[in-house]
Write an enzyme that holds these catalytic residues in place. Sequence first.
Site, PDB file in Angstrom:
ATOM      1  N   LYS A   1      48.001  37.012  32.632  1.00 38.51           N
ATOM      2  CA  LYS A   1      48.932  37.614  30.906  1.00 38.51           C
ATOM      3  C   LYS A   1      49.639  36.194  30.729  1.00 38.51           C
ATOM      4  O   LYS A   1      49.912  36.033  29.788  1.00 38.51           O
ATOM      5  CB  LYS A   1      49.860  38.785  31.614  1.00 38.51           C
ATOM      6  CG  LYS A   1      49.409  39.609  32.201  1.00 38.51           C
ATOM      7  CD  LYS A   1      49.469  40.437  30.538  1.00 38.51           C
ATOM      8  CE  LYS A   1      48.646  41.770  30.833  1.00 38.51           C
ATOM      9  NZ  LYS A   1      47.870  42.580  30.102  1.00 38.51           N
TER      10      LYS A   1
ATOM     11  N   SER B   1      41.429  40.017  37.166  1.00 39.06           N
ATOM     12  CA  SER B   1      43.276  39.202  36.415  1.00 39.06           C
ATOM     13  C   SER B   1      44.215  39.372  36.746  1.00 39.06           C
ATOM     14  O   SER B   1      44.964  38.344  36.638  1.00 39.06           O
ATOM     15  CB  SER B   1      42.710  40.874  35.128  1.00 39.06           C
ATOM     16  OG  SER B   1      43.141  41.453  36.067  1.00 39.06           O
TER      17      SER B   1
ATOM     18  N   GLU C   1      56.707  44.422  26.010  1.00 40.07           N
ATOM     19  CA  GLU C   1      56.891  45.394  26.237  1.00 40.07           C
ATOM     20  C   GLU C   1      56.087  45.543  27.642  1.00 40.07           C
ATOM     21  O   GLU C   1      55.431  44.160  27.782  1.00 40.07           O
ATOM     22  CB  GLU C   1      56.363  45.846  25.585  1.00 40.07           C
ATOM     23  CG  GLU C   1      54.348  46.345  25.498  1.00 40.07           C
ATOM     24  CD  GLU C   1      54.100  44.398  24.694  1.00 40.07           C
ATOM     25  OE1 GLU C   1      55.163  44.012  24.718  1.00 40.07           O
ATOM     26  OE2 GLU C   1      52.589  44.431  25.395  1.00 40.07           O
TER      27      GLU C   1
HETATM   28  C1  PLP Z   1      46.987  42.041  36.847  1.00 36.96           C
HETATM   29  C2  PLP Z   1      46.360  43.060  34.865  1.00 36.96           C
HETATM   30  N1  PLP Z   1      44.749  42.935  34.956  1.00 36.96           N
HETATM   31  C3  PLP Z   1      44.797  44.400  33.349  1.00 36.96           C
HETATM   32  C4  PLP Z   1      45.757  44.629  32.779  1.00 36.96           C
HETATM   33  C5  PLP Z   1      45.553  45.521  31.700  1.00 36.96           C
HETATM   34  O1  PLP Z   1      46.226  44.135  30.753  1.00 36.96           O
HETATM   35  P1  PLP Z   1      44.618  43.550  29.840  1.00 36.96           P
HETATM   36  O2  PLP Z   1      43.525  44.823  29.574  1.00 36.96           O
HETATM   37  O3  PLP Z   1      45.295  43.930  28.455  1.00 36.96           O
HETATM   38  O4  PLP Z   1      43.859  43.075  30.648  1.00 36.96           O
HETATM   39  C6  PLP Z   1      47.167  43.969  33.331  1.00 36.96           C
HETATM   40  C7  PLP Z   1      48.410  44.767  32.630  1.00 36.96           C
HETATM   41  O5  PLP Z   1      49.608  44.636  33.296  1.00 36.96           O
HETATM   42  C8  PLP Z   1      47.452  43.123  34.293  1.00 36.96           C
HETATM   43  O6  PLP Z   1      48.433  43.355  34.670  1.00 36.96           O
END
Ligand code: PLP
Length: 397
Positions: A88, A376, A110
């Site tokens: 993020k 992620s 948000e």
């Molecule tokens: C660690 C992590 N992975 C994935 C996501 C999902 O978001 P996005 O689909 O925008 O990557 C989030 C959302 O809060 C997250 O914190």
Amino acid sequence: MYPDERGYFGRYGGRFVPETLIPALMETEEAYRELAGDEKFQQELQLYLKDYVGRESPLYFASRLSENAGKARIFLKREDLNHTGSHKINNTLGQALLARKMGKKRLIAETGAGQHGVATATAAAAFGLECTVYMGSKDMERQRLNVFRMQMLGAEVRGVKKGSETLKDATNEAFRDYIRSFEYSHMVIGSVVGPHPYPMMVRDFQAVIGRELRRQFQEQEGGLPDCIIACVGGGSNAMGIFYPFLEDPVKLLGVEAGGCGTAPGQHCATLSRGNDGVLHGAFSRLLQDEYGQVMDTHSISAGLDYPGVGPEHASLRERGRVDYVQMSDREALDAFVQLCRMEGIIPALESAHAVAYALKIAAALEEEKSLVVNLSGRGDKDVEEVARLLGGVGNGN
Ligand SMILES: Cc1ncc(COP(=O)(O)O)c(C=O)c1O
């Protein structure tokens, strides 16, 4: 070049907002287009990504996980190692720099899992901006650690006790605030959702993940990976890692949250089970009932618990370029435990959905293939919740 000048990816996207917000979006688009081509801005962003976030994030070959899983060579793109613990921050730093250039004094965000809220609060602190984060009360409870982190970083966290008390409701409130305050505030949307220019802008800020991966894989393994797998909430980590590979012969897989069942309210598999509609300013796919009311969703992971998805994903699905699949709460939880035990890495529950699908593919492979999973985020924020779900620490077998 996607999107077109009106913000459409094929037939998805656009700008479905009250008229009063149009000047703010136009101002943001103009500033972004100017800065995207500005060498000094790009250099400043690169410097922050390197010295502040700690990029580039490693591409790690998970040998024990691979050996245990079957024929695949599984690689993890370690976004969990970024400052603040997820992908993020790539986006919030870019948008905070943009806000500063536009002369805005305050950031609004948000958040679901709290990772985007923490990343926005962090960027606000780093650039001396005020910060207000909206978060559903249910999410505040299950991601308590991140609430404390945001407060410690100087942000005001406003709990939202409406609707399902999750990300959808927090996003509604953040938009309301933005409409009232855009003259001095910038809304930092945390995924590739929302009205134009957000889906394009957030994708561009996140595409650093895919660009790095391309170079790292070439250096470490040679050539391109066979398959890239990422979880999809709104879709920013997936778009970021997919985007630089869209024209290549690489299989791209988005993993949605299958939750605890297929009935309405038990999952948030928007692309797999939703249909066309408008949510939070864009025409995309959406989970809604026959009257067009947005449905409640469920996922073990707060960051995937969202009834909408970015319009570019809706378009990629329609074009057949990316396949979207689902993994259940249980499968994600199993993968979470496996990654902890096999590699000593505690993943975010969101990322565990992508790991789960990699393990599923690996078990069915007849010949060796290379799979890259976008890890992620890290799972510190989920430890309490997972311990509760497993009935106590140590019961992960
Ligand atoms: C660690 C992590 N992975 C994935 C996501 C999902 O978001 P996005 O689909 O925008 O990557 C989030 C959302 O809060 C997250 O914190």
